[in-house]
Every structure is written in structure tokens, then in C-alpha cells.
Design a protein around this motif. Structure first.
Motif, PDB file in Angstrom:
ATOM      1  N   PHE A  53       0.788  -1.234   0.000  1.00 17.88           N
ATOM      2  CA  PHE A  53       0.000   0.000   0.000  1.00 17.88           C
ATOM      3  C   PHE A  53       0.823   1.288   0.000  1.00 17.88           C
ATOM      4  CE2 PHE A  53       0.348  -1.671   4.350  1.00 17.88           C
ATOM      5  CZ  PHE A  53       0.992  -0.627   4.990  1.00 17.88           C
TER       6      PHE A  53
ATOM      7  N   GLU B 295       0.666   3.316  -3.385  1.00 18.68           N
ATOM      8  CA  GLU B 295      -0.679   3.843  -3.640  1.00 18.68           C
ATOM      9  C   GLU B 295      -1.045   4.925  -2.639  1.00 18.68           C
ATOM     10  OE1 GLU B 295       0.180   0.727  -3.525  1.00 18.68           O
ATOM     11  OE2 GLU B 295      -0.229  -0.024  -5.553  1.00 18.68           O
ATOM     12  N   LEU B 296      -0.598   4.757  -1.392  1.00 21.08           N
ATOM     13  CA  LEU B 296      -0.889   5.755  -0.368  1.00 21.08           C
ATOM     14  C   LEU B 296      -0.235   7.088  -0.706  1.00 21.08           C
ATOM     15  CD1 LEU B 296      -2.310   6.143   2.340  1.00 21.08           C
ATOM     16  CD2 LEU B 296      -0.226   5.353   3.475  1.00 21.08           C
TER      17      LEU B 296
ATOM     18  N   ALA C 244       0.636   8.131  -3.693  1.00 21.48           N
ATOM     19  CA  ALA C 244      -0.024   8.675  -4.878  1.00 21.48           C
ATOM     20  C   ALA C 244      -1.383   9.283  -4.520  1.00 21.48           C
ATOM     21  CB  ALA C 244      -0.189   7.584  -5.928  1.00 21.48           C
ATOM     22  N   PHE C 245      -2.110   8.611  -3.625  1.00 18.85           N
ATOM     23  CA  PHE C 245      -3.431   9.128  -3.228  1.00 18.85           C
ATOM     24  C   PHE C 245      -3.297  10.485  -2.534  1.00 18.85           C
ATOM     25  CE2 PHE C 245      -6.738   9.701  -0.037  1.00 18.85           C
ATOM     26  CZ  PHE C 245      -7.891   9.559  -0.805  1.00 18.85           C
ATOM     27  N   ILE C 246      -2.361  10.599  -1.600  1.00 20.48           N
ATOM     28  CA  ILE C 246      -2.160  11.865  -0.889  1.00 20.48           C
ATOM     29  C   ILE C 246      -1.746  12.956  -1.862  1.00 20.48           C
ATOM     30  CG2 ILE C 246      -0.733  13.051   0.840  1.00 20.48           C
ATOM     31  CD1 ILE C 246      -0.598  10.355   2.327  1.00 20.48           C
ATOM     32  N   ASN C 247      -0.841  12.616  -2.777  1.00 19.91           N
ATOM     33  CA  ASN C 247      -0.333  13.604  -3.734  1.00 19.91           C
ATOM     34  C   ASN C 247      -1.423  14.072  -4.689  1.00 19.91           C
ATOM     35  OD1 ASN C 247       2.061  15.032  -4.754  1.00 19.91           O
ATOM     36  ND2 ASN C 247       1.733  13.825  -6.612  1.00 19.91           N
ATOM     37  N   ASP C 248      -2.341  13.163  -5.073  1.00 26.24           N
ATOM     38  CA  ASP C 248      -3.372  13.503  -6.059  1.00 26.24           C
ATOM     39  C   ASP C 248      -4.641  14.072  -5.443  1.00 26.24           C
ATOM     40  OD1 ASP C 248      -1.663  12.529  -7.990  1.00 26.24           O
ATOM     41  OD2 ASP C 248      -2.608  10.545  -8.090  1.00 26.24           O
ATOM     42  N   ASN C 249      -4.940  13.682  -4.181  1.00 27.76           N
ATOM     43  CA  ASN C 249      -6.250  14.020  -3.625  1.00 27.76           C
ATOM     44  C   ASN C 249      -6.211  14.874  -2.361  1.00 27.76           C
ATOM     45  OD1 ASN C 249      -8.127  12.208  -5.364  1.00 27.76           O
ATOM     46  ND2 ASN C 249      -6.493  10.824  -4.697  1.00 27.76           N
TER      47      ASN C 249
ATOM     48  N   CYS D  86       2.145   8.391   7.907  1.00 24.52           N
ATOM     49  CA  CYS D  86       1.674   7.117   7.366  1.00 24.52           C
ATOM     50  C   CYS D  86       2.385   5.936   8.025  1.00 24.52           C
ATOM     51  CB  CYS D  86       1.878   7.092   5.851  1.00 24.52           C
ATOM     52  SG  CYS D  86       0.840   8.283   4.962  1.00 24.52           S
TER      53      CYS D  86
END
Length: 377
Positions: free
Chosen positions: A300, A303-304, A306-311, A328
Motif C-alpha cells: 500500500f 498507492e498511499l 499517490a493518493f495523498i499527492n493527487d487528492n 503514514c
């Protein structure tokens, strides 16, 4: 964590937790070659280059293993078949669980399962196990050599130095023959032997690290400067092409071994009082569950990030990304606890004692003076 001997060293759990954080942060920062933090970025503060090149946390794990087993087994008669069985009970249940989960993930993604299981089979010898499992192969090779290494160290205190010299010579030969040695230096016992051996030697010479604050600061400063240079030159992935043909991989394992083994001995002997403040308790917990964190975080971490960076927010700034990585990492500690409780702990109850009471050694080792050693516990 308590070993099957009942001994527990919280200070070493702190170091284990730090090593896990270094590896976690390396993967979190560099979820892809360009995001959230590009490989080409070099921190202005040299100390942070060690975190930017956090793959070196694996070498810290290895040096700690050498130091810890020398500490656990020093002066004791060891029954090695129960020792190997205990290590299998410690490492295999979670590793097998990770192999199964990764197989399911690849199957659902439509990837080649036959090749995957072929690689798993090769993992007994080669660094082909998934999710960091390659380092378990390296550890297993170390365990097979451990009886011989401990016997040699008892007969001649500086025997590990001779083995380290042999490992360096082997890497030189491979470098001359293959044109690169990064693959062997990072992914196999050929490189990590230096750290195991230095850890064993550091335990026997630990009295000379006790209270050496200025020396510890000097070593940290020099090592930070070296890693800043290494990072600026391209680091793990950009000393192109990959694997790198640069000569630095011949001696990098030895430099890591020297610094980490000294740092472990310094911390273990200088800060003997149990520290109960919140940061130390957190690091102790992270160290206790570090094996689970280490094997599971690759499911994870990318993906974690990338999620923080994108959202959530842009974390391309290195220092902001490090803060998010710390947050994290803390969030993975409960995951590590669940994994430890449900998968690891039931098998750990099956371990047996593998050490006999300490006896007088007919071949005394030239070690630290008894009075000084007794102060170290």
C-alpha cells in the motif's frame, strides 16, 4: 521483542523501528521515478540524504542482526537445529502469507502466475521473493553461516575483519568480470555479509563505543556527507545505467557496515536506561512489529503516496513528503500489531530454547575488560 531465551533489548527495538522507517520512507518518497519526489532531488541538508536513500535501512537491519545474535549467543552453548527451527517459526508464517496474498493479487491482475511461483521457488537461493522477501533469503544464508562465524570469532576476535576483506575481494573479482557489482552488493549475502560480520565484531568491541558522543557525531556527520555525495551522484537508481557500473558498490556495503555497527554498539551501551517517553515507546512498538511493517508496506505504500499527492495535497516537496511519510508510518503500526498478533505470535509460542547455560570457554577471547563489560550489562 523477547527472544526464546527470554531476553529483551528495547534499545535495539528503537534501532529496528528506525530501519523500518527508513525503508518505508524510501518507497513512499519514490512511489514512481518522478513522484511524489523525483529520484534526481538531493536534499540541502546532508543528513536527509540518508532518508532519501532509505534503502540503506536494509543494511541497518543486517548489522543489527549480527549484533543481536552475537549478544544473545555470546558465551553460550547453542543447539543449532532448534535455533534454525526457531528462526523458521519466526520468519516463515508471515512470509508464506505474503507470498499467497501477492499470488492472489497477480492472478486477479491477469499476470503470469507460473513465472511468479517459479521465482518463489528460486527464492531459496536468489533474491526473487516478493515484497522485500529477498532480504529474508539473505538472512537465511547468514543463519547457515552463523555457527561457523561465531566459532571463528571466539577463537580470534578480529576474524570478522578477515571475512569482510574476503567479501570485498569477491566483489572486486565480480566487478572485473561482470562490469557491475550493484546486483550482488545490494541483493545478496555477497554484499550484506559485511554488515552481519561488522555487527558481530561491534558487539565484542562495544565497550569502546560506550559514551563516545563526539565520535558518534563525527561518524554521523561523515556518513551523512558521504550519502549526500552518493545521492547527488545518482544514488541507488541514477548511477546509470541500472544496475550501476560504478566502483562505489564494491565498498558501499563495508562503509554502511562500519557506521551502522558502531552506531548500534554506541546506542546499546550508552543509553542503557529504559526510555519511557512517548517517542521512544512508539519506536519500540514500531521495532516490535517491524517485520510485519517491512513485508506488508509494499502492498500500500506506493498507492498511499499517490493518493495523498493527487487528492489531499501536493507532496513533491521532499520535506513535506517526509512528514507525510512519518504520519503514514505511524498509521502502519496498528497494522503491524494485527499481523503480529494473528500470524506471527501463534507460531512464536512453539519456539523452544536453543541455548545451554553459559560455561567457561577453554579458548578465551581477547575482549573488553571484565569490569568495563559488567557496566554494560
Amino acid at each position: 521483542m523477547k527472544s526464546s531465551t527470554g531476553e529483551h533489548y528495547p534499545a535495539l527495538d528503537h534501532i529496528r523501528g528506525l530501519a523500518a522507517f527508513m525503508v518505508f520512507t524510501f518507497h513512499f518518497l519514490h512511489a514512481s521515478p518522478d513522484a511524489p519526489v523525483a529520484y534526481s532531488f538531493v536534499p540541502a541538508l546532508p543528513l536527509f540524504s540518508i532518508l532519501d536513500e532509505g534503502h540503506t535501512g536494509v543494511s541497518l537491519f543486517m548489522a543489527l542482526s549480527g549484533y543481536l545474535f552475537a549478544k544473545l549467543l555470546d558465551g553460550k552453548q547453542v543447539r543449532y537445529l532448534p535455533f534454525f527451527a526457531n528462526r523458521a517459526l519466526r520468519l516463515l508464517p508471515l512470509l508464506l502469507a505474503v507470498i499467497c496474498v501477492e499470488a492472489c493479487r497477480r492472478y486477479l491482475a491477469g499476470q503470469d502466475i507460473e513465472k511468479y511461483f517459479t521465482d518463489v521457488g528460486k527464492g531459496l537461493i536468489f533474491p526473487t521473493l516478493p515484497n522485500g522477501g529477498w532480504s529474508i533469503t539473505v538472512e537465511a544464508h547468514f543463519y547457515l553461516l552463523l555457527p561457523f562465524l561465531l566459532m571463528a570469532s571466539r577463537r580470534f576476535l578480529f576474524a570478522p575483519l578477515l571475512f569482510i576483506a574476503a567479501a570485498i575481494l569477491l566483489r572486486i573479482v565480480l566487478y572485473e568480470q561482470l562490469g557491475e557489482v550493484q546486483s550482488a552488493a545490494y541483493w545478496t549475502i555477497i554484499g550484506h555479509a559485511d554488515q552481519f560480520l561488522a555487527g558481530i565484531l561491534a558487539f565484542h568491541l562495544r565497550v569502546y563505543a560506550n559514551g563516545r558522543h563526539w565520535l558518534a557525531l563525527a561518524v554521523l556527520a561523515a556518513f551523512s556527507g558521504f550519502f549526500w555525495w552518493f545521492d547527488a551522484a545518482g544514488g541507488f537508481y541514477r548511477l546509470a545505467p541500472h544496475p550501476s557500473p560504478r566502483w562505489i558498490w564494491v565498498i558501499l556495503p563495508t562503509l554502511e557496515a562500519a557506521v551502522y555497527s558502531f552506531g548500534i554498539a554506541y546506542y546499546d551501551t550508552t543509553f542503557t536506561k529504559k526510555r519511557t517517553s512517548l517517542p521512544f515507546r512508539i519506536m519500540e512498538k514500531a521495532g516490535s512489529y517491524s517485520y510485519s511493517i517491512y513485508l506488508l508496506h509494499l502492498f500500500f505504500a506506493f498507492e498511499l503516496a499517490a493518493f495523498i499527492n493527487d487528492n489531499v495535497m501536493n507532496i513533491s516537496n521532499f520535506y513535506v513528503a517526509c512528514l507525510w511519510s512519518a504520519v503514514c508510518f505511524l498509521a502502519t503500526i496498528p497494522i503491524g500489531y494485527l499481523s503480529y498478533s494473528c500470524i506471527e505470535a501463534p507460531f512464536l509460542r512453539l519456539r523452544v530454547r536453543y541455548v545451554m547455560p553459559a560455561t567457561a570457554d577453554p579458548t578465551p577471547v581477547r575482549a573488553a575488560p571484565a569490569a568495563a563489560a559488567s557496566q554494560l550489562g
